[in-house]
Scaffold this active site. Structure first.
Site, PDB file in Angstrom:
ATOM      1  CE  LYS A  52     -26.849   1.997 -38.482  1.00 37.78           C
ATOM      2  NZ  LYS A  52     -26.753   2.870 -39.644  1.00 37.78           N
ATOM      3  CD  GLN A  96     -25.300   4.008 -42.662  1.00 38.19           C
ATOM      4  OE1 GLN A  96     -26.103   3.465 -41.928  1.00 38.19           O
ATOM      5  NE2 GLN A  96     -24.304   4.743 -42.200  1.00 38.19           N
ATOM      6  CG  ASP A 119     -30.877   7.873 -38.927  1.00 40.00           C
ATOM      7  OD1 ASP A 119     -30.138   7.509 -37.996  1.00 40.00           O
ATOM      8  OD2 ASP A 119     -30.720   7.512 -40.110  1.00 40.00           O
TER       9      ASP A 119
HETATM   10  N1  GUN Z   1     -23.931   7.877 -41.384  1.00 41.20           N
HETATM   11  C1  GUN Z   1     -23.145   8.135 -40.308  1.00 41.20           C
HETATM   12  N2  GUN Z   1     -23.872   8.172 -39.177  1.00 41.20           N
HETATM   13  C2  GUN Z   1     -25.149   7.928 -39.533  1.00 41.20           C
HETATM   14  C3  GUN Z   1     -26.370   7.820 -38.800  1.00 41.20           C
HETATM   15  O1  GUN Z   1     -26.433   7.986 -37.575  1.00 41.20           O
HETATM   16  N3  GUN Z   1     -27.469   7.542 -39.539  1.00 41.20           N
HETATM   17  C4  GUN Z   1     -27.436   7.383 -40.882  1.00 41.20           C
HETATM   18  N4  GUN Z   1     -28.574   7.125 -41.509  1.00 41.20           N
HETATM   19  N5  GUN Z   1     -26.324   7.464 -41.594  1.00 41.20           N
HETATM   20  C5  GUN Z   1     -25.188   7.741 -40.911  1.00 41.20           C
END
Ligand code: GUN
Length: 291
Positions: A52, A96, A119
């Site tokens: 990211k 996350q 998200d």
């Molecule tokens: N863990 C696995 N996929 C994701 C996601 O798309 N966003 C977040 N915040 N955590 C994750």
């Protein structure tokens, strides 16, 4: 057979984000900004956060990482999120997942300002998504729709079988595909579905988001079907350079002989998810100015 790589469509989306973030900076004197909160040292999560950060750097989004020890209390985490909500220089907040045991994941997600929820996981964004209102949509389902469009796959009147009912992929994806603009007939299967094969064989498009290698084999797919593999699991492989490799839910080699289009793992849905996170961050930055 079409190999639906996510690399090219993700690059198109990232280019558009680069242009938009440049316009944002010109108008408002700073770049859009994303805060990423990572609790603990889950290796997959660390790797996602690195990816990211690289993507943000590429498209001109400011990236702030918060690496927290897994012993952090729920109260301290909620306080951090409250601070980011109140910080006008932060446009997007991503916590996350998964969070360590002892922290109520739902409580933390629900505390994020929906306007900064890049998200798309808060009840406000999920509810608006279900209704068909404008919202910040979850990145993986949104990326899958972008990919479907990029490869000119029609969803109107199609039977789509989604395997997996997670809040991150299965549920929002089902909501998006059944909207009037997509017009698909959606079946959502999960771990308690008897005879999964009966549903997948009936599908024009199969989307698997479980994280079980070899869950979908060639006997489960009708000839000419489209297969989108969202699963990504790390499997040990002494023959691989790093000692492991990433595999999807689908038996790629066998399925690619049978279906009309399939996504690779890695390099399929993954790059699309990251591109949509960039897109949501730029969208949130502009939308907050318009409020
Ligand atoms: N863990 C696995 N996929 C994701 C996601 O798309 N966003 C977040 N915040 N955590 C994750």
């Amino acid at each position: 057979m079409v190999l639906m790589s996510g690399v090219q469509p993700a690059s198109v989306i990232r280019q558009s984000c680069t242009k938009r973030s440049g316009e944002y900076e010109k108008s408002y004197g700073r770049r859009p900004a994303l805060a990423v909160v990572l609790v603990g040292d889950n290796p997959s999560s660390r790797s996602y956060v690195r990816t990211k950060r690289r993507a943000c750097e590429q498209v001109g989004i400011d990236h702030r990482d918060f690496f927290l020890d897994s012993s952090i209390s729920q109260e301290a985490l909620l306080e951090l999120v409250a601070g980011l909500n109140a910080d006008d220089s932060v446009d997007g907040i991503l916590v996350q997942l998964p969070l360590p045991p002892g922290i109520d994941e739902r409580l933390v997600i629900d505390s994020i300002d929906p306007a900064k929820d890049v998200d798309g996981f808060t009840p406000v964004n999920m509810g608006n998504l279900l209704i068909g209102n404008p919202c910040l949509a979850p990145c993986t389902p949104a990326g899958i729709l972008e990919m479907i469009d990029y490869y000119s796959i029609r969803t109107e009147g199609k039977s789509i079988c989604i395997i997996g009912r997670s809040n991150i992929v299965g549920k929002p994806l089902a909501a998006m595909l059944m909207q009037r603009n997509r017009n698909a007939t959606v079946t959502v299967c999960h771990s308690q579905t008897p005879d999964l094969r009966r549903h997948t064989l009936n599908a024009d498009i199969i989307i698997s988001a479980v994280g079980h290698p070899s869950l979908v084999d060639a006997d489960m797919v009708s000839p000419g079907a489209v297969v989108i593999d969202v699963g990504i699991t790390r499997v040990e492989d002494p023959a691989a350079e790093k000692g492991f490799r990433w595999v999807g839910d689908c038996d790629f080699d066998a399925l690619s002989l049978k279906c009309s289009a399939i996504t690779p793992v890695p390099g399929g849905v993954g790059p699309m998810t990251i591109a949509m996170l960039m897109s949501n961050t730029v969208k949130a930055a502009f939308a907050r100015r318009a409020e």
